[in-house]
Design a protein around this motif. Structure first.
Motif, PDB file in Angstrom:
ATOM      1  N   LEU A 139       4.640 -97.989  85.004  1.00  0.00           N
ATOM      2  CA  LEU A 139       4.276 -98.974  86.019  1.00  0.00           C
ATOM      3  C   LEU A 139       3.513-100.147  85.411  1.00  0.00           C
ATOM      4  N   ARG A 140       2.761 -99.875  84.360  1.00  0.00           N
ATOM      5  CA  ARG A 140       2.033-100.962  83.706  1.00  0.00           C
ATOM      6  C   ARG A 140       3.002-101.949  83.069  1.00  0.00           C
ATOM      7  N   GLY A 141       4.094-101.440  82.526  1.00  0.00           N
ATOM      8  CA  GLY A 141       5.076-102.319  81.907  1.00  0.00           C
ATOM      9  C   GLY A 141       6.058-102.917  82.898  1.00  0.00           C
ATOM     10  N   GLY A 142       6.087-102.407  84.133  1.00  0.00           N
ATOM     11  CA  GLY A 142       6.988-102.922  85.159  1.00  0.00           C
ATOM     12  C   GLY A 142       8.300-102.151  85.204  1.00  0.00           C
ATOM     13  N   LEU A 143       8.945-102.153  86.365  1.00  0.00           N
ATOM     14  CA  LEU A 143      10.171-101.398  86.568  1.00  0.00           C
ATOM     15  C   LEU A 143      11.432-102.208  86.255  1.00  0.00           C
ATOM     16  N   ALA A 144      11.288-103.500  85.994  1.00  0.00           N
ATOM     17  CA  ALA A 144      12.459-104.372  85.891  1.00  0.00           C
ATOM     18  C   ALA A 144      13.436-103.922  84.815  1.00  0.00           C
ATOM     19  N   GLY A 145      12.925-103.359  83.724  1.00  0.00           N
ATOM     20  CA  GLY A 145      13.826-102.978  82.636  1.00  0.00           C
ATOM     21  C   GLY A 145      14.233-101.518  82.657  1.00  0.00           C
ATOM     22  N   ALA A 146      13.866-100.792  83.701  1.00  0.00           N
ATOM     23  CA  ALA A 146      14.155 -99.356  83.731  1.00  0.00           C
ATOM     24  C   ALA A 146      15.646 -99.059  83.758  1.00  0.00           C
ATOM     25  N   ASP A 147      16.436 -99.977  84.321  1.00  0.00           N
ATOM     26  CA  ASP A 147      17.876 -99.737  84.388  1.00  0.00           C
ATOM     27  C   ASP A 147      18.559 -99.934  83.043  1.00  0.00           C
ATOM     28  N   ARG A 148      17.856-100.555  82.079  1.00  0.00           N
ATOM     29  CA  ARG A 148      18.438-100.755  80.750  1.00  0.00           C
ATOM     30  C   ARG A 148      17.950 -99.719  79.741  1.00  0.00           C
ATOM     31  N   ALA A 149      16.993 -98.922  80.128  1.00  0.00           N
ATOM     32  CA  ALA A 149      16.398 -97.958  79.190  1.00  0.00           C
ATOM     33  C   ALA A 149      17.264 -96.732  78.982  1.00  0.00           C
ATOM     34  N   GLY A 150      18.200 -96.455  79.914  1.00  0.00           N
ATOM     35  CA  GLY A 150      19.058 -95.280  79.778  1.00  0.00           C
ATOM     36  C   GLY A 150      18.342 -93.996  80.162  1.00  0.00           C
ATOM     37  N   TYR A 151      19.002 -92.881  79.863  1.00  0.00           N
ATOM     38  CA  TYR A 151      18.483 -91.581  80.282  1.00  0.00           C
ATOM     39  C   TYR A 151      17.617 -90.907  79.222  1.00  0.00           C
ATOM     40  N   ALA A 152      17.664 -91.412  77.980  1.00  0.00           N
ATOM     41  CA  ALA A 152      17.024 -90.685  76.882  1.00  0.00           C
ATOM     42  C   ALA A 152      15.536 -90.444  77.130  1.00  0.00           C
ATOM     43  N   ALA A 153      14.830 -91.503  77.570  1.00  0.00           N
ATOM     44  CA  ALA A 153      13.384 -91.353  77.778  1.00  0.00           C
ATOM     45  C   ALA A 153      13.086 -90.356  78.891  1.00  0.00           C
ATOM     46  N   TRP A 154      13.889 -90.399  79.962  1.00  0.00           N
ATOM     47  CA  TRP A 154      13.670 -89.449  81.060  1.00  0.00           C
ATOM     48  C   TRP A 154      13.991 -88.020  80.617  1.00  0.00           C
ATOM     49  N   ASP A 155      15.062 -87.867  79.855  1.00  0.00           N
ATOM     50  CA  ASP A 155      15.417 -86.530  79.379  1.00  0.00           C
ATOM     51  C   ASP A 155      14.328 -85.957  78.478  1.00  0.00           C
ATOM     52  N   GLU A 156      13.749 -86.816  77.632  1.00  0.00           N
ATOM     53  CA  GLU A 156      12.694 -86.342  76.743  1.00  0.00           C
ATOM     54  C   GLU A 156      11.461 -85.931  77.543  1.00  0.00           C
ATOM     55  N   THR A 157      11.119 -86.721  78.576  1.00  0.00           N
ATOM     56  CA  THR A 157       9.973 -86.374  79.416  1.00  0.00           C
ATOM     57  C   THR A 157      10.238 -85.074  80.185  1.00  0.00           C
ATOM     58  N   ALA A 158      11.465 -84.930  80.704  1.00  0.00           N
ATOM     59  CA  ALA A 158      11.807 -83.697  81.408  1.00  0.00           C
ATOM     60  C   ALA A 158      11.709 -82.495  80.478  1.00  0.00           C
ATOM     61  N   ALA A 159      12.158 -82.654  79.233  1.00  0.00           N
ATOM     62  CA  ALA A 159      12.055 -81.554  78.261  1.00  0.00           C
ATOM     63  C   ALA A 159      10.596 -81.180  78.016  1.00  0.00           C
ATOM     64  N   ARG A 160       9.719 -82.175  77.993  1.00  0.00           N
ATOM     65  CA  ARG A 160       8.293 -81.891  77.827  1.00  0.00           C
ATOM     66  C   ARG A 160       7.755 -81.083  79.002  1.00  0.00           C
ATOM     67  N   MET A 161       8.249 -81.359  80.205  1.00  0.00           N
ATOM     68  CA  MET A 161       7.811 -80.589  81.368  1.00  0.00           C
ATOM     69  C   MET A 161       8.357 -79.155  81.327  1.00  0.00           C
ATOM     70  N   VAL A 162       9.549 -78.993  80.785  1.00  0.00           N
ATOM     71  CA  VAL A 162      10.086 -77.646  80.601  1.00  0.00           C
ATOM     72  C   VAL A 162       9.215 -76.875  79.615  1.00  0.00           C
ATOM     73  N   ASP A 163       8.821 -77.533  78.518  1.00  0.00           N
ATOM     74  CA  ASP A 163       7.932 -76.899  77.543  1.00  0.00           C
ATOM     75  C   ASP A 163       6.606 -76.507  78.183  1.00  0.00           C
ATOM     76  N   ALA A 164       6.182 -77.299  79.169  1.00  0.00           N
ATOM     77  CA  ALA A 164       4.921 -77.004  79.863  1.00  0.00           C
ATOM     78  C   ALA A 164       5.099 -75.957  80.964  1.00  0.00           C
ATOM     79  N   GLN A 165       6.308 -75.391  81.082  1.00  0.00           N
ATOM     80  CA  GLN A 165       6.624 -74.367  82.082  1.00  0.00           C
ATOM     81  C   GLN A 165       6.420 -74.882  83.507  1.00  0.00           C
ATOM     82  N   ALA A 166       6.803 -76.160  83.718  1.00  0.00           N
ATOM     83  CA  ALA A 166       6.736 -76.771  85.048  1.00  0.00           C
ATOM     84  C   ALA A 166       8.139 -77.243  85.433  1.00  0.00           C
TER      85      ALA A 166
END
Length: 481
Positions: free
Chosen positions: A191-218
């Motif tokens: 949110l600090r960087g803004g949402l305008a470029g989120a559609d160009r970032a692809g899925y990689a960053a979200w997948d990596e964050t989701a994997a971190r949540m899996v590692d955290a057993q959440a």
């Protein structure tokens, strides 16, 4: 009616199919031509199906296991079915090499059985090959029933087991809290960087964050992060939708990190949303937790998450009027084991998982085989205005609720260039969820209605209404959509 209960309709049978190809192949086998030595009795349906080889395929379906023990004789009243017994309906066994469950032969056999006793006679004794498998199912159910109290007694006498479980729970809570804190930081950075470029970032960053949540057993947090990754590619208006979902995820994070300060029902809701659930056996065994009623199966819905299929089965208590949801899962080509066709009813106990608005439940003791409800028409429903009010109340108490079950009475489906609606006599309309637009079920609903009011059950969510079952005005038989 036999100890199997009423025969299902073809629509109810086809609702069990793991995919469209299985439905098509099973339909072709739902005729007498390839079948021989068919019969029904002692909670099962069986038959021999001619295939391409010299030997026919041996197919048996445990439609209902009676008492969960040795079965009941024809004409006898069945006893209660333990919660720990095999799945209520159905179980499958076929000698074919298919890795799908149920296979096309099981579907064809059930369709033949649904057609009436002329093709599959009642009151038969299973052949040896079928009885052997059925006996094995009963023995496994009995062992699970016997093992449950023994395991509870054993753990109560060993303090070390209890202490070890407590330490594991504490370590998981610490990992989940660390994961939630990390997710908060990542949301703040986004949110600090803004949402305008989120559609160009692809899925990689979200997948990596989701994997971190899996590692955290959440796993609940991981699933919501994956949904964020799909929003940016969801079309016009995606920034607003992404901001809304980020806000809900932030609210869930903050609630979990401050869970000790929350009222018990809200705390239980948040635990379930992040992935901490109550043990089913413990829930069912809790004294006073079970609610007995005759539960009408309103509908079911399958959703895909990679290789995993999640099935939601919706029920409504005839006496209490209470809605309930049973969850089951299937993987690797298997349909979820819990397959309760719409239109049947269960005389059973349900134990509800704790929460602000308890909806998910665990199936406990069944006191009779599944049966058809009395032919007194569709279940009572409500208007569009009442539906929206009920959904609003649900969201107020549980902001993360995905869908709320509702029966709409006297509504007409209306196709339009920009989507579908269901409208009632007061000209109030509820939009159909855009995700349904590619489904043939909407045209099936229009055909069932024929322009006249019908009763429809479905899920009401923030994107609209998902119809799942309809009751035509000329019959009491439900039509799965």
């Amino acid at each position: 009616m036999t100890e199997l209960g009423v025969r299902w309709t073809a629509e109810q049978v086809l609702a069990l199919a793991p995919d469209a190809a299985s439905r098509s192949a099973g339909s072709r086998l739902g005729v007498t031509g390839p079948w021989s030595a068919t019969g029904a009795g002692e909670g099962a349906v069986w038959g021999l199906c001619k295939g391409s080889g010299s030997k026919p395929y041996q197919t048996v379906v445990a439609v209902h296991d009676g008492t969960g023990g040795s079965g009941t004789a024809a004409g006898q009243a069945p006893g209660p079915v333990p919660a720990s017994a095999s799945a209520p309906v159905p179980g499958y066994k076929c000698s074919c090499p298919s890795r799908k469950f149920p296979c096309k032969h099981a579907l064809g056999l059930l369709l033949l059985w649904a057609d009436g006793p002329a093709a599959v006679p009642d009151g038969e004794k299973p052949p040896e090959w079928a009885e052997s498998w059925l006996a094995g199912r009963r023995q496994r159910a009995e062992r699970r029933t016997a093992a449950a109290p023994a395991a509870g007694a054993g753990s109560g006498g060993r303090g070390s087991d209890s202490e070890a479980a407590k330490r594991r729970a504490e370590r998981r809570a610490e990992r989940m809290a660390a994961g939630a804190s990390e997710l908060e930081q990542r949301l703040a950075d986004l949110l600090r960087g803004g949402l305008a470029g989120a559609d160009r970032a692809g899925y990689a960053a979200w997948d990596e964050t989701a994997a971190r949540m899996v590692d955290a057993q959440a796993p609940g947090l991981a699933a919501r992060v994956r949904e964020l990754g799909a929003i940016a590619a969801s079309g016009d208006g995606w920034p607003a939708r992404l901001l809304e979902e980020c806000a809900l995820l932030h609210l869930l994070d903050e609630g979990f990190l401050g869970i000790s300060r929350l009222p018990a029902p809200l705390a239980a809701t948040i635990r379930s949303r992040v992935g901490l659930t109550t043990d089913k056996a413990e829930l069912v065994a809790t004294e006073g937790a079970a609610i007995r009623d005759r539960w009408l199966v309103l509908g079911l819905r399958d959703s895909e998450d990679g290789a995993l299929t999640t099935r939601r089965v919706w029920l409504r208590g005839a006496g209490t009027g209470r809605m309930a949801m049973l969850l089951s899962f299937g993987a690797a080509g298997r349909a979820p084991e819990l397959a309760l066709p719409p239109g049947i009813s269960l005389d059973a106990d349900l134990a509800f998982y704790p929460g602000v608005r308890p909806l998910r439940a665990a199936l406990g003791t069944q006191f009779a085989p599944p049966a058809a409800p009395a032919a007194d028409g569709p279940p009572p429903g409500c208007t569009v205005g009442e539906t929206l009010a009920a959904y609003g109340d649900a969201v107020r108490d549980d902001p993360w609720v995905d869908a709320w079950p509702v029966v709409l009475s006297d509504v007409v489906p209306i196709p339009a260039p920009d989507g579908w609606q269901v409208a009632d006599a007061a000209d109030d309309a509820l939009p159909v969820d855009p995700r349904c637009l590619g489904r043939t079920g909407l045209w099936q609903l229009a055909a069932v209605s024929g322009g006249t009011p019908v009763t429809v059950f479905g899920e009401c969510g923030h994107r609209g209404f998902i119809p799942l079952t309809a009751w035509p005005p000329t019959t009491t038989e439900p039509v799965p959509l």
